[in-house]
Design a protein around this motif. Sequence first.
Motif, mmCIF file in Angstrom:
data_model
loop_
_atom_site.group_PDB
_atom_site.id
_atom_site.type_symbol
_atom_site.label_atom_id
_atom_site.label_comp_id
_atom_site.label_asym_id
_atom_site.label_seq_id
_atom_site.Cartn_x
_atom_site.Cartn_y
_atom_site.Cartn_z
ATOM 1 N N PRO A 193 0.625 -1.094 -0.030
ATOM 2 C CA PRO A 193 -0.053 0.430 -0.203
ATOM 3 C C PRO A 193 1.156 1.355 -0.156
ATOM 4 O O PRO A 193 2.200 1.583 0.444
ATOM 5 N N GLU A 194 0.178 1.869 -0.625
ATOM 6 C CA GLU A 194 0.496 3.416 -0.654
ATOM 7 C C GLU A 194 1.196 4.214 1.007
ATOM 8 O O GLU A 194 0.365 3.750 1.818
ATOM 9 N N THR A 195 2.111 4.382 1.479
ATOM 10 C CA THR A 195 2.722 5.014 2.477
ATOM 11 C C THR A 195 2.386 6.607 2.604
ATOM 12 O O THR A 195 3.557 7.265 1.841
ATOM 13 N N THR A 196 2.139 7.593 3.958
ATOM 14 C CA THR A 196 2.539 8.903 4.200
ATOM 15 C C THR A 196 3.978 8.669 3.784
ATOM 16 O O THR A 196 5.481 7.715 4.743
ATOM 17 N N PRO A 197 4.718 10.282 3.738
ATOM 18 C CA PRO A 197 5.797 10.000 3.397
ATOM 19 C C PRO A 197 6.955 9.981 4.710
ATOM 20 O O PRO A 197 8.011 9.660 4.412
ATOM 21 N N ASP A 198 6.188 9.925 5.552
ATOM 22 C CA ASP A 198 7.013 9.793 7.260
ATOM 23 C C ASP A 198 6.839 8.477 7.294
ATOM 24 O O ASP A 198 7.901 7.381 8.609
ATOM 25 N N GLY A 199 6.203 7.155 6.705
ATOM 26 C CA GLY A 199 6.239 5.915 7.173
ATOM 27 C C GLY A 199 5.498 5.067 8.229
ATOM 28 O O GLY A 199 5.304 4.250 8.800
ATOM 29 N N HIS A 200 4.603 6.543 8.677
ATOM 30 C CA HIS A 200 4.288 5.776 9.630
ATOM 31 C C HIS A 200 2.515 5.624 9.554
ATOM 32 O O HIS A 200 1.561 4.781 10.398
ATOM 33 N N PHE A 201 2.118 5.835 8.283
ATOM 34 C CA PHE A 201 0.987 5.246 7.778
ATOM 35 C C PHE A 201 0.166 5.164 6.729
ATOM 36 O O PHE A 201 1.151 5.560 5.781
ATOM 37 N N VAL A 202 0.266 3.828 6.817
ATOM 38 C CA VAL A 202 -0.550 3.215 5.182
ATOM 39 C C VAL A 202 -1.832 4.197 4.217
ATOM 40 O O VAL A 202 -2.302 4.215 5.574
ATOM 41 N N VAL A 203 -2.585 3.961 3.009
ATOM 42 C CA VAL A 203 -3.077 4.674 3.036
ATOM 43 C C VAL A 203 -4.086 3.890 1.773
ATOM 44 O O VAL A 203 -3.324 2.908 0.876
ATOM 45 N N ILE A 204 -4.979 3.744 2.509
ATOM 46 C CA ILE A 204 -5.670 2.452 1.056
ATOM 47 C C ILE A 204 -7.136 2.737 0.826
ATOM 48 O O ILE A 204 -7.757 3.422 2.000
ATOM 49 N N LYS A 205 -7.063 3.232 -0.153
ATOM 50 C CA LYS A 205 -8.949 3.446 -0.204
ATOM 51 C C LYS A 205 -9.206 5.190 0.048
ATOM 52 O O LYS A 205 -10.455 5.545 0.420
ATOM 53 N N GLY A 206 -7.964 5.433 0.040
ATOM 54 C CA GLY A 206 -8.114 6.376 1.131
ATOM 55 C C GLY A 206 -8.031 7.247 1.552
ATOM 56 O O GLY A 206 -8.030 8.709 2.542
ATOM 57 N N ARG A 207 -7.896 6.481 2.742
ATOM 58 C CA ARG A 207 -7.990 6.280 4.034
ATOM 59 C C ARG A 207 -6.665 5.617 4.817
ATOM 60 O O ARG A 207 -5.895 4.819 4.417
ATOM 61 N N LYS A 208 -6.000 7.032 6.278
ATOM 62 C CA LYS A 208 -5.280 6.696 6.512
ATOM 63 C C LYS A 208 -5.433 5.346 8.033
ATOM 64 O O LYS A 208 -6.069 5.629 8.574
ATOM 65 N N TRP A 209 -4.496 4.573 7.918
ATOM 66 C CA TRP A 209 -4.525 3.194 8.906
ATOM 67 C C TRP A 209 -2.412 3.759 9.311
ATOM 68 O O TRP A 209 -1.542 3.862 8.897
ATOM 69 N N ARG A 210 -3.093 3.504 10.522
ATOM 70 C CA ARG A 210 -1.210 3.390 11.380
ATOM 71 C C ARG A 210 -0.407 2.030 10.746
ATOM 72 O O ARG A 210 -0.843 1.248 10.820
ATOM 73 N N ALA A 211 0.735 2.442 10.120
ATOM 74 C CA ALA A 211 1.698 1.338 9.842
ATOM 75 C C ALA A 211 2.218 0.328 10.425
ATOM 76 O O ALA A 211 2.154 1.152 11.968
ATOM 77 N N THR A 212 2.464 -0.822 10.546
ATOM 78 C CA THR A 212 2.553 -1.806 12.141
ATOM 79 C C THR A 212 4.513 -0.887 11.411
ATOM 80 O O THR A 212 5.191 -1.023 10.843
#
Length: 107
Positions: free
Chosen positions: A7-26
């Motif tokens: 999945p796409e991640t935010t630039p800081d790597g803290h979140f993944v973006v799935i279907k336009g929604r941010k979720w905290r990354a592992t």
Amino acid sequence: MEAHRSPETTPDGHFVVIKGRKWRATDPLVPDDVAARLRQHLMSARRAVRSATNAGDGPAERAARARVQRAKVALGERGTPWWEQSEDERRRRWEEGLAGLDAREDG
């Protein structure tokens, strides 16, 4: 069929973006083998939630949801953000989470 993509991640790597929604990354420090075991526990717990919900078994559902929570916290996807924890705190989080889930499975 489309091949599996990360999945796409935010630039800081803290979140993944799935279907336009941010979720905290592992937590990226969780070793691959440990993360795989935690995900197995997570998926088993999610199946248990579904079964308990379909059966109308409230106590079993609550127990299964607690297992989901424990796995998600151990992965760093819930609880204190992993980027705000020291490496020792992060290691302790996943080790204790996995130990608790493994013990629950044995018992």
